[in-house]
Design a protein around this motif. Structure first.
Motif, short mmCIF file in Angstrom:
data_model
loop_
_atom_site.label_atom_id
_atom_site.label_comp_id
_atom_site.label_asym_id
_atom_site.label_seq_id
_atom_site.Cartn_x
_atom_site.Cartn_y
_atom_site.Cartn_z
N ARG A 1 0.80 -1.20 0.00
CA ARG A 1 0.00 0.00 0.00
C ARG A 1 0.84 1.26 0.00
NH1 ARG A 1 -4.75 -0.47 3.60
NH2 ARG A 1 -6.59 0.11 2.43
N HIS A 2 1.97 1.19 0.73
CA HIS A 2 2.72 2.42 0.93
C HIS A 2 3.94 2.54 0.02
CE1 HIS A 2 0.37 3.82 4.35
NE2 HIS A 2 0.25 2.55 4.66
N ALA A 3 4.66 1.44 -0.18
CA ALA A 3 5.89 1.54 -0.96
C ALA A 3 5.65 1.34 -2.46
CB ALA A 3 6.92 0.55 -0.44
N PRO B 1 3.14 1.63 -4.66
CA PRO B 1 2.55 2.66 -5.53
C PRO B 1 3.52 3.78 -5.89
CG PRO B 1 1.08 2.14 -3.73
CD PRO B 1 2.38 1.46 -3.43
N ASN B 2 4.55 3.96 -5.07
CA ASN B 2 5.51 5.02 -5.36
C ASN B 2 6.73 4.51 -6.11
OD1 ASN B 2 4.32 7.40 -3.95
ND2 ASN B 2 4.38 5.95 -2.25
N PRO C 1 1.23 11.34 -8.43
CA PRO C 1 0.10 12.24 -8.20
C PRO C 1 0.45 13.71 -8.43
CG PRO C 1 0.89 11.25 -6.15
CD PRO C 1 1.62 10.58 -7.26
N ARG C 2 1.73 14.04 -8.32
CA ARG C 2 2.11 15.43 -8.56
C ARG C 2 1.81 15.86 -9.99
NH1 ARG C 2 5.41 17.64 -4.66
NH2 ARG C 2 5.80 16.11 -3.06
N HIS D 1 -2.34 15.19 -10.47
CA HIS D 1 -3.21 16.15 -9.78
C HIS D 1 -2.41 17.38 -9.45
CE1 HIS D 1 -5.98 12.80 -9.00
NE2 HIS D 1 -4.89 12.11 -8.78
N PRO D 2 -2.19 18.26 -10.42
CA PRO D 2 -1.39 19.46 -10.12
C PRO D 2 -2.11 20.31 -9.08
CG PRO D 2 -2.29 19.53 -12.34
CD PRO D 2 -2.65 18.21 -11.80
N ARG D 3 -1.32 21.17 -8.42
CA ARG D 3 -1.87 21.99 -7.34
C ARG D 3 -3.08 22.78 -7.79
NH1 ARG D 3 2.35 23.15 -3.10
NH2 ARG D 3 0.62 24.17 -2.16
#
Lengths: 323, 549
Positions: free
Chosen positions: A237-239, A241-242, A317-318, A321-323
């Protein structure tokens, strides 16, 4: 979302530019090949006149630049020209279109690549995750040592070892025919598949392991651990996906290798693939076939790398989904 | 803050004789050497000390957790009747995130970039399984609201990179609070924030902790912050307890010399000294990174042999101004005049002499030095490059410079790795000094250092100015540092100069709105400071604060 399409569009455009530059390189490299095709086909006894006639028939007497543009324009229309082989001084033209020669071989290569990828990629991911999870354990060291050994041994050597070891159980000649069923084909390519898997799995596995281990040291993993996440949850779940971006890159690289770099394995198992075709065509100075093969190899690399970039973007996601 | 809980005094956490070791350089080193720690329900304990004191390690040990490469070698950690030092990982997982939560220093790095905030906020409570998904989501939104987050209904749908650092820190507090834990470990939760943001986060944390009567261990190196947050303070040094007392006693009457020295650092102050002899003048500077304009019409004057402090929060354009002056980022408009002559905007068109006269010292001394070069090489390089000194002459000069920065010749052959943080920064100062500059730009040079080390560096810089007449452009966000070193102050905000003048003039009212906000946000040692400030802002209806967020 708009930004995403912009990024993808930009990458595609860059891909085309790269392909164009590569086509220039291929063309000039091939024109640098030593020897003369007319001479090679017609033999030492041919007169100057017949050689000249032969050249003008194939357009080989035109200036280099014009020949390049004739070729590239036709390629863009989907016409890779006709093979040089089958032509001779008698005037009968038995040559076949390049595409017709290449199509069955390309199909074979892609089939072998897909089968190998279907085995090797999941295997490498699972091994990578497990070695990251049990870092520095005996399992980790064993898996690393074993895969390093198989990647370090020459392919033909691995292939012959496998032939000696499994020759009795599995076919050692992968002479697939167009009319064969899928299962028959799979049985025939079993040994080449195992050989190639052994060659590429180490690279992908080690990258997966490194990417995961790298991420496990990040503060958000410690945070997840301190909020009570189990080991499996932390990895999946945490590692993971990145970690897709670097993993996708190395997978793309190895898949490309499966298409363009397997000539040795094809030769050992007498598998009629595109690598073997290209080497044969270089031998017989069949320039249109060599150029077409090279161009397809380049396109494969570019396309797969594009896909890897795309996965990198889609899992970030950066960018998504830009700021 | 929670008098009621204290009278019952049921012990929540009882750590006895904790010893922790860490593995480095092929052997185990002690990090915590037999510390006791007791915490009652609803009580807030402040844990302070310099970096390397073991605060964070001890804080995490309260959860029965040690970082990879560390181990608990002795001691008991009794949390509500269970010894976490002996508990199995699986048993501890049942407590982590639900009965004990952790709030990390850098919220930006501690949120998983791949998941939405709301999802991460309720994950641990979901595992607890006492309330369903919808209840938890509703509760999280209420917590966001209680923590003064903007758009509490929808902020949870965002990804970590889409909200600011101060907001993330509050979301992390909501995450810690979601399961209504008995204990929260706050590990330097506001250290990475600007002072103006810090005030809001401190107030939010304090309110919510007292609202739910949660016990907390609040770890920080900032005394003024801990004074606002804690009922009781414990001082750590080298992995041992120095002393502990309730907050007011500790502040008014510290017993140990070490504690007193921590307290005294903040009182460093120098008298201002005016001068009209302008060394550097930048006029009407505009500058941009690509299309993003970051400096708008910035004008600053630096007098010869004086210190001008440039203050402002992150993103205010302080460092960009330095980049323009050094030529790293050519301005799009305006002029830089040095010694009466215009400086070419681009680094490559400046002469060696122009380069020599302006030197720079950076925040991270670590990364500003080549780790493979010895101190002699690092300081020798500008000597050779600018002054043509080689061989014996160079070596002699390096040793002179080492003595100027209060180190000795034995450092000549050392590598940066073998130096402490303060020593590294001194080497960087010597390197700048080697060029015999007229001015040095100091970019947050003390921010990464402990308070006592900071004092040493600031005193050194002041001494060098007195001896050699070097002018400093001192970039910082820390007002205590400004008091200690500057003659003049420039306040920057969003790429503009808000205010500029002599130190006393700027530091005393009346201020423009932004300077007022910035100065009033700097925590003071008075335990009532935060209360008073919030009250004051409440009555004044300070609109600026909202605009800041």
């Amino acid at each position: 979302m708009l930004r995403l399409f912009e990024v993808i569009g930009k990458r595609l455009l860059l891909g085309f530019v790269t392909l164009f530059i590569v086509s220039l390189l291929i063309f000039s490299a091939i024109s640098l090949l030593p020897g003369d095709f007319a001479q090679a086909v017609l033999g030492q006894s041919a007169t100057e006149d017949t050689l000249a006639a032969f050249r003008s028939g194939l357009g080989l007497d035109k200036p280099l630049i014009q020949r390049y543009f004739d070729w590239i324009v036709n390629v863009m229309r989907g016409d890779f020209g006709s093979s040089f082989s089958g032509r001779n001084s008698s005037g009968f033209d038995l040559s076949r279109p390049v595409l017709e020669i290449m199509a069955p071989k390309l199909r074979n290569t892609v089939f072998l690549a897909l089968v190998t990828a279907a085995v090797a990629v999941p295997l490498a991911l699972i091994l990578g995750l497990l070695t990251a999870l049990f870092r520095n354990s005996i399992f980790d060291r064993g898996a690393n040592g074993l895969t390093l050994t198989t990647i370090s041994a020459p392919e033909f050597f691995l292939a012959y070892i496998l032939i000696i070891g499994f020759g009795g159980l599995l076919p050692t000649i992968a002479n697939v025919k167009p009319d064969m069923g899928v299962f028959e084909r799979l049985r025939l390519v079993a040994l080449p598949t195992i050989t190639l898997t052994l060659v590429i799995v180490a690279h992908m596995m080690r990258m997966t392991r490194a990417a995961i281990i790298n991420l496990l040291a990040s503060p958000y993993i410690e945070m997840a651990r301190l909020s009570g996440a189990s080991q499996a949850e932390i990895i999946f779940r945490h590692a993971l996906p990145n970690a897709w971006a670097p993993i996708a890159t190395v997978i793309a690289f190895n898949l490309a290798y499966l298409v363009v770099g397997v000539v040795v394995v094809e030769v050992v198992f007498t598998y009629e693939g595109i690598g073997k075709l290209m080497v044969d065509s270089v031998g017989s100075r069949d320039i249109p076939v060599v150029q077409a093969c090279a161009l397809i190899f380049a396109a494969t690399y570019i396309l797969l790398n594009l896909l890897a970039d795309l996965i990198g973007i889609l899992t970030n996601p950066r960018l998504l989904h830009p700021r | 803050m929670s008098e009621a809980a204290k009278t019952h005094s049921p012990l929540l956490l009882d750590m006895k004789n904790i010893c922790i070791e860490g593995f480095a350089d092929e052997r185990w080193h002690p990090i915590i050497k037999g510390v006791d720690l007791q915490l009652n329900r609803g009580e807030v304990l402040g844990l302070i000390g310099e970096s390397g004191a073991g605060k964070s390690t001890l804080g995490k040990a309260a959860m029965g957790y040690t970082q990879p490469g560390c181990r608990i070698t002795a001691g008991e950690i009794w949390f509500d009747g269970q010894d976490l030092a002996q508990a199995k990982t699986r048993e501890k997982r049942d407590i982590w995130g639900t009965r004990i939560s952790y709030v990390a220093q850098s919220a930006a790095a501690s949120f998983n970039p791949a998941h939405r905030l709301l999802e991460q906020t309720i994950r641990a409570s979901k595992r607890q399984g006492e309330r369903n998904d919808a209840e938890l989501r509703r509760d999280a939104i209420e917590l966001f609201d209680a923590l003064n987050l903007p758009e509490p209904e929808t902020i949870g749908q965002r990804y970590p990179h889409q909200v600011s650092g101060g907001q993330l820190q509050r979301v992390m507090t909501a995450m810690a609070m979601s399961s209504r834990p008995d204990l929260i470990i706050f590990d330097e939760p506001t250290t990475a924030l600007d002072v103006t943001t810090q005030v809001e986060v401190l107030a939010s944390i304090r309110n919510i902790v007292s609202q739910f009567n949660t016990a907390a261990i609040y770890i920080t190196h900032d005394l003024a912050v801990v004074a606002q947050m804690a009922d009781r303070i414990k001082v750590l040094r080298y992995g041992e307890e120095v002393e502990q007392a309730d907050t007011r006693t500790m502040l008014s009457d510290p017993q140990e010399d070490y504690t007193k020295s921590l307290w005294s650092v903040r009182s460093l102050e120098k008298p201002e000294d005016a001068s009209d002899d302008v060394l550097l003048s930048i006029d009407n500077i505009d500058a941009a990174y690509g299309t993003a304009k970051v400096l708008h019409d910035v004008s600053i004057k630096l007098p010869r042999g004086r210190t001008v402090a440039v203050v402002g929060e992150s993103g205010s354009g302080k460092s960009t101004t330095a980049r323009v002056i050094t030529g790293l980022l050519p301005q799009s408009n305006g002029t830089v005049t040095f010694n009466g002559k215009k400086l070419p905007p681009k680094l490559s068109s400046r002469s060696k002499e122009q380069l020599r006269r302006i030197q720079m010292i950076y925040q991270m001394a670590d990364t500003a030095m080549n780790p493979r070069q010895t101190v002699g090489q690092i300081i020798g390089r500008p000597l050779e490059f600018y002054l043509g000194l080689r061989g014996k002459d160079q070596e002699r000069r390096v040793i002179e410079l080492l003595e100027m920065i209060e180190l000795d010749a034995s450092f000549y052959d050392r590598l940066p790795d073998e130096l402490s943080g303060g020593q590294k920064q001194r080497i960087c100062i010597a390197r700048a000094l080697a060029a015999e500059p007229d001015m040095i730009i100091c970019d947050e040079v003390t921010s990464a250092l402990d308070q006592i080390v900071q004092e040493g560096i600031l005193n050194l810089l002041q001494r060098l100015q007195n001896e050699f007449g070097i002018a400093y452009l001192f970039i910082t966000h820390d007002i205590a540092t400004v008091r200690a070193i500057s003659d003049e102050i420039v306040v920057m905000w969003q790429g503009k100069v808000v205010e500029q003048g002599m130190k006393n003039e700027i530091l005393s009212p009346p201020h423009p709105a932004y300077s007022q906000l910035l100065l009033s946000s700097v925590p003071e040692m008075d335990p009532d400071w935060l209360n008073n400030l919030l009250e004051q802002r409440e009555t004044e209806g300070d609109g600026v604060i909202k605009a800041q967020d």
